[in-house]
Scaffold this motif. Sequence first.
Motif, PDB file in Angstrom:
ATOM      1  N   LEU A  47      39.636  -6.660 -36.484  1.00  0.00           N
ATOM      2  CA  LEU A  47      38.278  -5.960 -36.299  1.00  0.00           C
ATOM      3  C   LEU A  47      37.306  -7.009 -36.581  1.00  0.00           C
ATOM      4  O   LEU A  47      36.219  -7.089 -35.949  1.00  0.00           O
ATOM      5  CB  LEU A  47      37.975  -5.111 -37.712  1.00  0.00           C
ATOM      6  CG  LEU A  47      38.936  -3.776 -37.597  1.00  0.00           C
ATOM      7  CD1 LEU A  47      38.704  -2.762 -38.679  1.00  0.00           C
ATOM      8  CD2 LEU A  47      38.645  -2.875 -36.073  1.00  0.00           C
ATOM      9  N   VAL A  48      37.625  -8.150 -37.426  1.00  0.00           N
ATOM     10  CA  VAL A  48      36.497  -9.242 -37.356  1.00  0.00           C
ATOM     11  C   VAL A  48      36.425  -9.686 -36.286  1.00  0.00           C
ATOM     12  O   VAL A  48      35.420 -10.293 -35.773  1.00  0.00           O
ATOM     13  CB  VAL A  48      36.854 -10.120 -38.404  1.00  0.00           C
ATOM     14  CG1 VAL A  48      35.813 -11.410 -38.426  1.00  0.00           C
ATOM     15  CG2 VAL A  48      36.845  -9.578 -39.956  1.00  0.00           C
ATOM     16  N   SER A  62      33.632   8.486 -29.022  1.00  0.00           N
ATOM     17  CA  SER A  62      34.929   8.266 -29.610  1.00  0.00           C
ATOM     18  C   SER A  62      34.989   6.851 -30.051  1.00  0.00           C
ATOM     19  O   SER A  62      35.769   6.069 -29.358  1.00  0.00           O
ATOM     20  CB  SER A  62      36.108   9.045 -28.484  1.00  0.00           C
ATOM     21  OG  SER A  62      36.024  10.167 -28.137  1.00  0.00           O
ATOM     22  N   GLU A  63      34.508   6.593 -31.266  1.00  0.00           N
ATOM     23  CA  GLU A  63      34.575   5.285 -31.618  1.00  0.00           C
ATOM     24  C   GLU A  63      35.959   4.480 -32.091  1.00  0.00           C
ATOM     25  O   GLU A  63      36.261   3.580 -31.548  1.00  0.00           O
ATOM     26  CB  GLU A  63      33.804   5.270 -32.928  1.00  0.00           C
ATOM     27  CG  GLU A  63      34.579   5.437 -34.292  1.00  0.00           C
ATOM     28  CD  GLU A  63      34.978   6.975 -34.209  1.00  0.00           C
ATOM     29  OE1 GLU A  63      35.776   7.728 -34.668  1.00  0.00           O
ATOM     30  OE2 GLU A  63      34.167   7.917 -33.622  1.00  0.00           O
ATOM     31  N   LEU A 119      32.800   3.975 -41.146  1.00  0.00           N
ATOM     32  CA  LEU A 119      33.872   3.291 -41.384  1.00  0.00           C
ATOM     33  C   LEU A 119      33.400   1.703 -41.391  1.00  0.00           C
ATOM     34  O   LEU A 119      34.023   0.923 -42.486  1.00  0.00           O
ATOM     35  CB  LEU A 119      34.841   3.277 -40.143  1.00  0.00           C
ATOM     36  CG  LEU A 119      35.430   4.421 -40.129  1.00  0.00           C
ATOM     37  CD1 LEU A 119      36.010   4.602 -38.377  1.00  0.00           C
ATOM     38  CD2 LEU A 119      36.563   4.618 -41.035  1.00  0.00           C
ATOM     39  N   ASN A 120      32.479   1.197 -40.855  1.00  0.00           N
ATOM     40  CA  ASN A 120      31.932  -0.328 -40.990  1.00  0.00           C
ATOM     41  C   ASN A 120      31.297  -0.306 -42.282  1.00  0.00           C
ATOM     42  O   ASN A 120      31.335  -1.645 -42.888  1.00  0.00           O
ATOM     43  CB  ASN A 120      30.816  -0.560 -39.910  1.00  0.00           C
ATOM     44  CG  ASN A 120      31.774  -0.760 -38.565  1.00  0.00           C
ATOM     45  OD1 ASN A 120      32.837  -1.088 -38.312  1.00  0.00           O
ATOM     46  ND2 ASN A 120      30.775  -0.493 -37.357  1.00  0.00           N
ATOM     47  N   HIS A 121      30.688   0.448 -42.985  1.00  0.00           N
ATOM     48  CA  HIS A 121      30.093   0.287 -44.220  1.00  0.00           C
ATOM     49  C   HIS A 121      31.166   0.417 -45.191  1.00  0.00           C
ATOM     50  O   HIS A 121      31.120  -0.660 -46.249  1.00  0.00           O
ATOM     51  CB  HIS A 121      29.378   1.833 -44.588  1.00  0.00           C
ATOM     52  CG  HIS A 121      28.824   1.712 -45.990  1.00  0.00           C
ATOM     53  ND1 HIS A 121      27.948   0.602 -46.339  1.00  0.00           N
ATOM     54  CD2 HIS A 121      29.095   2.289 -47.031  1.00  0.00           C
ATOM     55  CE1 HIS A 121      27.411   0.932 -47.671  1.00  0.00           C
ATOM     56  NE2 HIS A 121      28.467   2.015 -48.199  1.00  0.00           N
ATOM     57  N   PHE A 139      34.126  -1.443 -36.401  1.00  0.00           N
ATOM     58  CA  PHE A 139      34.346  -0.522 -35.244  1.00  0.00           C
ATOM     59  C   PHE A 139      33.096  -0.791 -34.165  1.00  0.00           C
ATOM     60  O   PHE A 139      32.196  -0.746 -34.724  1.00  0.00           O
ATOM     61  CB  PHE A 139      34.582   1.042 -35.607  1.00  0.00           C
ATOM     62  CG  PHE A 139      35.902   1.231 -36.245  1.00  0.00           C
ATOM     63  CD1 PHE A 139      36.766   1.946 -35.395  1.00  0.00           C
ATOM     64  CD2 PHE A 139      36.362   0.753 -37.322  1.00  0.00           C
ATOM     65  CE1 PHE A 139      37.935   2.653 -35.556  1.00  0.00           C
ATOM     66  CE2 PHE A 139      37.750   1.110 -37.446  1.00  0.00           C
ATOM     67  CZ  PHE A 139      38.482   1.778 -37.000  1.00  0.00           C
ATOM     68  N   THR A 140      33.594  -0.670 -32.919  1.00  0.00           N
ATOM     69  CA  THR A 140      32.408  -0.657 -31.938  1.00  0.00           C
ATOM     70  C   THR A 140      31.664   0.369 -31.941  1.00  0.00           C
ATOM     71  O   THR A 140      32.219   1.598 -31.949  1.00  0.00           O
ATOM     72  CB  THR A 140      32.953  -0.882 -30.623  1.00  0.00           C
ATOM     73  OG1 THR A 140      34.014  -0.130 -30.217  1.00  0.00           O
ATOM     74  CG2 THR A 140      33.609  -2.496 -30.605  1.00  0.00           C
TER      75      THR A 140
END
Length: 381
Positions: free
Chosen positions: A105-106, A118-119, A15-17, A112-113
Amino acid sequence: SKVKGVPHHAKAGNLNHALSITSGEFIACFDSDMLAHRDFLRRTLPHMSDKGVALVQTPQSFYNVPPSDSLSHRMTFVNLVLATADRHNSCPCIGTGWLVRREALVSIGGGFTYGSVSEDFNTTRTLHLKGWSSRYVNEFLQAGIAPDTLVGTVLQRQRWCMGNIQMLLTKGIKSSDLTFLQRVLYACGALSYIAQCFLIVYAFVPVGSMIGIDWITADAQIYPRMILGYVVVSNVTAFFLGRELEVLVSKMPKATTGYLGGDQAAARTTLNVTKVRDASAAFWMAPYIFIAVLRVMLPFDIAFRVTGASSSVWRQDFDLVLPFIVYIVVAVSTWMYRLFRVDFNDCIEMGSFLTFSIFFCITIQQFIPPVSYVLRRYGKI
């Protein structure tokens, strides 16, 4: 591409990618086996007009779940909890069918952390700590494929359990940035899994009684103490649900009830059936949840495993239900043993036998759904 020896953080990493190569103000996400309703953005995006809203979540629905729903995939209870959590600004992201604000998110580090299996749940809590709000749209705006094997279902529920408890142990709920009700709801998510483990002991009460163990008088109400933890946590959770299923269904929009049969009457019937399945699933999932709890509590490595919709074979599923089959056989055998030893001229002994026979039947019934599902799925019955 994945680099050997370098953590890629599974779904959170992917997701972060995706965030790093896109630029939209809002991001919608669906699991690969989910289909989005054409009105998804029309129904979720308006909630983002509130600049304080970081995330909008919709319930999950599945089109491959049989009417009997033996593995409790409709997750009526989960959807009810999400609706209630929304009232207290505690609705979490559940992994698919959500819309998130990039700015939010920023503000928590850019995406995502990490640090939890369970991200989604972990990230939502971080957003709440930063003062962001979340919303729940109680309409089925996504439909997909639920795991159609027992092993896939068990791995999925174990991951949910480990994620909740892992977050509670590592992050805690003492932060002053969370409201009191947010702390309670986050704690109940983890504690409900721990309390579910008590059902393992609960299942052996009728069997022990049939072979002559006097649970009640042997040690001053030992039976009530065994299930006290489960009862307390269950009632605390129920208190914060706020609404019964009847009220929830009566307020469902037509678009929602259409997925459950086309009208509210059909939806109410379906939800009542799945409510029973949810209760049954709490019993037969208890041993697997107990293993998941141990994996978090003890110093074992917690590996993320993707829930495959059709990734298992007959042997894997059968190995999971074999303990249930053994339990049912042993339980029925002990009941028959006690039947031939009962003195029906003794009213007290006969009354005790009949009472525990009812208890016995109710307990045995809870373990039948997964066994019958596996045997029917593979054509064994």
